[in-house]
Design an enzyme around this catalytic site. Structure first.
Site, PDB file in Angstrom:
ATOM      1  N   ASP A  98      -8.670  -3.532  -2.189  1.00  0.00           N
ATOM      2  CA  ASP A  98      -7.812  -3.587  -3.540  1.00  0.00           C
ATOM      3  C   ASP A  98      -8.097  -4.574  -4.399  1.00  0.00           C
ATOM      4  O   ASP A  98      -8.463  -4.478  -5.671  1.00  0.00           O
ATOM      5  CB  ASP A  98      -6.338  -3.513  -3.137  1.00  0.00           C
ATOM      6  CG  ASP A  98      -5.876  -2.147  -2.737  1.00  0.00           C
ATOM      7  OD1 ASP A  98      -6.620  -1.317  -2.315  1.00  0.00           O
ATOM      8  OD2 ASP A  98      -4.570  -2.100  -2.431  1.00  0.00           O
ATOM      9  N   ARG A 158       4.844 -16.189  -1.078  1.00  0.00           N
ATOM     10  CA  ARG A 158       4.310 -15.880  -2.419  1.00  0.00           C
ATOM     11  C   ARG A 158       4.550 -17.163  -3.712  1.00  0.00           C
ATOM     12  O   ARG A 158       3.834 -17.357  -4.268  1.00  0.00           O
ATOM     13  CB  ARG A 158       5.227 -14.681  -2.862  1.00  0.00           C
ATOM     14  CG  ARG A 158       4.910 -13.366  -2.334  1.00  0.00           C
ATOM     15  CD  ARG A 158       3.720 -13.235  -1.573  1.00  0.00           C
ATOM     16  NE  ARG A 158       3.175 -12.041  -1.249  1.00  0.00           N
ATOM     17  CZ  ARG A 158       2.275 -11.778  -0.274  1.00  0.00           C
ATOM     18  NH1 ARG A 158       1.565 -12.856   0.409  1.00  0.00           N
ATOM     19  NH2 ARG A 158       1.784 -10.453   0.262  1.00  0.00           N
ATOM     20  N   SER A 195      -0.004  -0.408   6.155  1.00  0.00           N
ATOM     21  CA  SER A 195      -0.622  -2.248   5.319  1.00  0.00           C
ATOM     22  C   SER A 195      -0.074  -3.289   5.869  1.00  0.00           C
ATOM     23  O   SER A 195       1.092  -3.138   6.463  1.00  0.00           O
ATOM     24  CB  SER A 195      -0.402  -2.081   3.735  1.00  0.00           C
ATOM     25  OG  SER A 195       1.149  -2.273   3.460  1.00  0.00           O
ATOM     26  N   ASP A 223       6.408  -8.127  -4.451  1.00  0.00           N
ATOM     27  CA  ASP A 223       5.526  -9.160  -4.567  1.00  0.00           C
ATOM     28  C   ASP A 223       5.092  -9.509  -6.085  1.00  0.00           C
ATOM     29  O   ASP A 223       4.939 -10.452  -6.466  1.00  0.00           O
ATOM     30  CB  ASP A 223       4.343  -9.067  -4.027  1.00  0.00           C
ATOM     31  CG  ASP A 223       4.375  -9.418  -2.317  1.00  0.00           C
ATOM     32  OD1 ASP A 223       5.123 -10.188  -2.011  1.00  0.00           O
ATOM     33  OD2 ASP A 223       3.628  -8.690  -1.527  1.00  0.00           O
TER      34      ASP A 223
END
Length: 409
Positions: A20, A100, A181, A129
């Site tokens: 990605d 994050r 994922s 996110d």
């Protein structure tokens, strides 16, 4: 200087090296005309961090950073969060959420260093996110531009991504991708998507990486002692360790006994429910150890008040408000409360279980003489009668009023 020869604007991309973000790198160049500066945060992923940096340069990045943030991550983010005993929706230790703001903070710092006008990430338009990255970026640099390709481009799925990758010479894994994922850092690994989108389906046994299956864990229990000083864990089994080394050690110990697996359907900030599976062996071990020491060292009302605020703190972290004033204000309170959390907890680990079996503290509020059935200490049992009557007064008044009303009826 003409329009065609003017220097391109720079953008900083949070880059993992996966399909990605590799495609996003090229897309930002070809579709948005940016010079892309890539940034990979080392939060404990191992060799793939340097591999990502090299791949970014080979894919066309004008610069690539790979920063070792392990100690900063654990010391300033994980341990700060742990002081609140925060759990999101009663279970989740916030392993992805807490990483994050640090990643986004470094993105902004690199953007300032490189003179970049924008930052970008690979988060989808359905997840949390995107909020966490962008809220942090705006909090730290209000005029920063954020580019979220998953919200803007026309790609619909993996087939479209692979076609774009082949067109631009981006390597695509030839092995079959696991049908879920993952996101990994020193605190946990998360799994979601793919076959896990059925909340009735049990996760496949081979999916887990940090923990053995509880039924395959050793038949002998292991005892572990965790020492806390002024709110933070500082030693395991008597060995003083840095924050990152301590969490690594806790992961190893908890993982070999199958501790720290969680299967949760959670409420995302964007409004949907999502099924996530998590492995947090070290964090689970430290959570229970901390609660054990707190039970000795925190005043009852302080502990209850802290626990009343902890869900709000967890929600702020989960929703991306790490740099918001309300989280920072709560942190001051949590840090103040945590100053008295000094002591040692003893845990027994056995086949997925993390059981507190002992705790001690130099300033323990536990008074054996006071609580013992064998001695009275300073406690006069006769005082309890008046205490009970005073606390029951409002209920007695209510009962009398209801009894009178019943007689009139």
């Amino acid at each position: 200087m003409t329009q065609d020869t003017a220097p391109k604007q720079k953008i900083v991309l949070a880059y993992s090296g996966g399909l990605d973000t590799s495609i996003i790198l090229k897309w930002l160049q070809t579709e948005r005309n940016y010079d892309v500066v890539c940034f990979t945060a080392d939060l404990g992923q191992g060799d793939e961090v340097e591999e990502a940096r090299v791949k970014a340069l080979n894919t066309g990045a004008v610069a690539a950073y790979a920063l070792d943030l392990r100690e900063e991550f654990v010391r300033d983010y994980v341990f700060a969060m742990f002081r609140s005993s925060a759990l999101y929706e009663g279970y989740y230790l916030l392993g992805t959420s807490i990483a994050r703001p640090l990643i986004a903070k470094k993105m902004v710092e690199i953007a300032q260093k490189e003179g970049a006008v924008a930052v970008s990430h690979g988060a989808t338009g359905k997840g949390n996110d995107q909020v966490r990255f962008e809220m942090t970026a705006y909090a730290l640099q209000p005029d920063i531009v954020t580019v979220a390709p998953w919200r803007d481009w026309e790609f619909q799925g993996r087939a479209d991504l692979e076609a774009f990758a082949h067109e631009h010479g981006i390597p695509v894994p030839t092995t079959k991708k696991d049908p879920w994922s993952t996101d990994a850092n020193m605190l946990h690994i998360s799994y979601e998507g793919g076959i896990l989108e059925d909340p009735w389906a049990e996760p496949p046994a081979h999916m887990f990486k940090l923990t053995v299956a509880p039924e395959a864990a050793p038949d002998e229990a292991e005892y572990v002692e965790v020492e806390f000083l002024n709110g933070d864990p500082v030693a395991i089994n008597g060995e003083q360790l840095s924050p990152a080394a301590l969490l690594t050690k806790a992961n190893e110990i908890g993982g070999r006994h199958g501790v720290g697996r969680l299967d949760l359907v959670e409420n995302r900030f964007v409004g949907m429910k999502s099924r996530g599976v998590y492995e947090t062996p070290g964090g689970t071990l430290l959570y229970h150890a901390r609660r054990a020491v707190e039970s000795l060292t925190l005043d009852r009302e302080v502990l209850h008040q802290r626990d009343a605020l902890a869900p709000k703190y967890a929600e702020l972290v989960y929703n991306g408000f790490w740099f918001a004033p309300e989280r920072e204000a709560l942190q001051v309170y949590m840090d103040h409360v945590a100053q008295s959390v000094t002591g040692t907890a003893r845990l027994k680990l056995y086949k997925g279980n993390c059981i507190v079996v002992g705790r001690k503290a130099p300033k323990s509020l536990y008074d054996k003489d006071l609580v013992s059935f064998e001695a009275g200490g300073d406690y006069n049992q006769h005082d309890a009668g008046a205490f009970i009557k005073l606390n029951a007064l409002r209920m007695r008044v209510q009962a009398r009023v209801e009894a009178k009303a019943a007689k009139k009826d």
